[in-house]
Motif scaffolding. Structure first.
Motif, mmCIF file in Angstrom:
data_model
loop_
_atom_site.group_PDB
_atom_site.id
_atom_site.type_symbol
_atom_site.label_atom_id
_atom_site.label_comp_id
_atom_site.label_asym_id
_atom_site.label_seq_id
_atom_site.Cartn_x
_atom_site.Cartn_y
_atom_site.Cartn_z
ATOM 1 N N ASN A 30 1.211 33.430 32.822
ATOM 2 C CA ASN A 30 2.623 33.172 33.096
ATOM 3 C C ASN A 30 2.877 33.352 34.584
ATOM 4 N N LEU A 31 3.745 32.495 35.124
ATOM 5 C CA LEU A 31 3.980 32.422 36.561
ATOM 6 C C LEU A 31 5.475 32.409 36.808
ATOM 7 N N SER A 32 5.924 33.110 37.835
ATOM 8 C CA SER A 32 7.361 33.143 38.107
ATOM 9 C C SER A 32 7.649 33.159 39.601
ATOM 10 N N VAL A 82 6.813 42.280 32.032
ATOM 11 C CA VAL A 82 6.051 42.741 33.201
ATOM 12 C C VAL A 82 6.669 42.191 34.481
ATOM 13 N N HIS A 83 7.079 40.923 34.454
ATOM 14 C CA HIS A 83 7.713 40.323 35.623
ATOM 15 C C HIS A 83 9.005 41.064 35.976
ATOM 16 N N VAL A 84 9.813 41.358 34.958
ATOM 17 C CA VAL A 84 11.064 42.086 35.193
ATOM 18 C C VAL A 84 10.776 43.432 35.844
ATOM 19 N N ALA A 85 9.785 44.151 35.317
ATOM 20 C CA ALA A 85 9.463 45.480 35.848
ATOM 21 C C ALA A 85 8.992 45.401 37.302
ATOM 22 N N LEU A 86 8.197 44.375 37.625
ATOM 23 C CA LEU A 86 7.710 44.238 38.995
ATOM 24 C C LEU A 86 8.831 43.828 39.950
ATOM 25 N N TYR A 87 9.692 42.900 39.538
ATOM 26 C CA TYR A 87 10.818 42.510 40.388
ATOM 27 C C TYR A 87 11.767 43.680 40.617
ATOM 28 N N ASP A 88 11.900 44.532 39.592
ATOM 29 C CA ASP A 88 12.768 45.703 39.734
ATOM 30 C C ASP A 88 12.210 46.697 40.745
ATOM 31 N N LYS A 89 10.880 46.842 40.763
ATOM 32 C CA LYS A 89 10.272 47.875 41.617
ATOM 33 C C LYS A 89 10.043 47.407 43.051
ATOM 34 N N SER A 94 7.474 36.363 44.079
ATOM 35 C CA SER A 94 6.721 35.559 43.124
ATOM 36 C C SER A 94 5.657 36.424 42.472
ATOM 37 N N ILE A 95 5.399 36.173 41.171
ATOM 38 C CA ILE A 95 4.410 36.931 40.399
ATOM 39 C C ILE A 95 3.562 35.944 39.612
ATOM 40 N N LEU A 96 2.251 36.105 39.708
ATOM 41 C CA LEU A 96 1.315 35.196 39.054
ATOM 42 C C LEU A 96 0.380 35.996 38.154
ATOM 43 N N HIS A 97 0.307 35.590 36.891
ATOM 44 C CA HIS A 97 -0.549 36.278 35.917
ATOM 45 C C HIS A 97 -1.522 35.274 35.337
#
Length: 210
Positions: A30-32, A82-89, A94-97
């Protein structure tokens, strides 16, 4: 700030890049890309999408509660947590999994110590480490079945100066301030995972001293 449509196109480009590398097998990953910081809104691939044939309808606008904004019959990946948690911290944009053989092997080999350490390698510069004696520890977290727990574990382990977290026998989350930075970090980490694995093989065969 970019529009959702612009960021959705960015997600599609990232998906094609990673798919061409063979890093998104069997609809995995998943990519955001961030759309707004406050309130949090980001563009992310939908659950079950074939990343090689992604269209704008396969990219969803999602908020901090994982609620899809606008009309869509699709749902976001459960790993959106996981994306939400990373954007929060972090201040990432951008986050790539992705799931690859080498990041899975490395996460298994070094799971017990909780990180893989990589030192004195040129590609550490791509992660922002230019010192001659540069060394990084890429954290490894368990693959928790509870995805809220997984999101918290990844976020807890994530550090701005080491822009990736490995999930044991699962995949890697790489992130950056921009989509280009996230892509660069992902490509560097994938290279380094393959390098470390192959180095371990030849060391164990006695061809290279520890």
């Amino acid at each position: 700030m970019h529009t959702f449509s612009e960021q959705a196109q960015g997600v599609i480009e990232l998906a094609r890049f990673a798919s061409d590398k063979g890093w998104l097998p069997a609809t995995s990953g998943n990519l955001s890309i961030l759309v707004e910081r406050n309130p949090l809104l980001f563009a992310i691939t939908r659950s079950g999408a074939d990343k090689q044939r992604l269209t704008e309808q396969d990219v969803l606008l999602v908020d901090a509660d994982m609620q899809v904004q606008g009309e869509s019959s699709y749902r976001p990946s459960a790993e959106t947590t996981v994306h939400v948690a990373l954007y929060d911290k972090l201040s990432c944009g951008s986050i790539l999994h992705v799931h690859t053989v080498y990041n899975n092997l490395i996460s298994e080999l070094f799971a017990r110590q909780g990180y893989v350490e990589i030192a004195h390698h040129e590609l550490l510069k791509a992660l922002g480490h230019w010192e001659e004696d540069a060394s990084v520890r890429i954290p490894i977290v368990p693959n928790w079945a509870d995805l809220h727990q997984l999101g918290q574990a990844v976020a807890d382990a994530a550090k701005p100066d080491v822009p990736a977290v490995l999930v044991r026998a699962h995949g890697v989350y790489a992130f950056g301030d921009t989509p280009d930075a996230a892509r660069r970090h992902l490509e560097a980490v994938e290279f380094l995972c393959e390098y470390v694995y192959r180095l371990e093989l030849i060391r164990n065969a006695g061809f290279v001293s520890p």
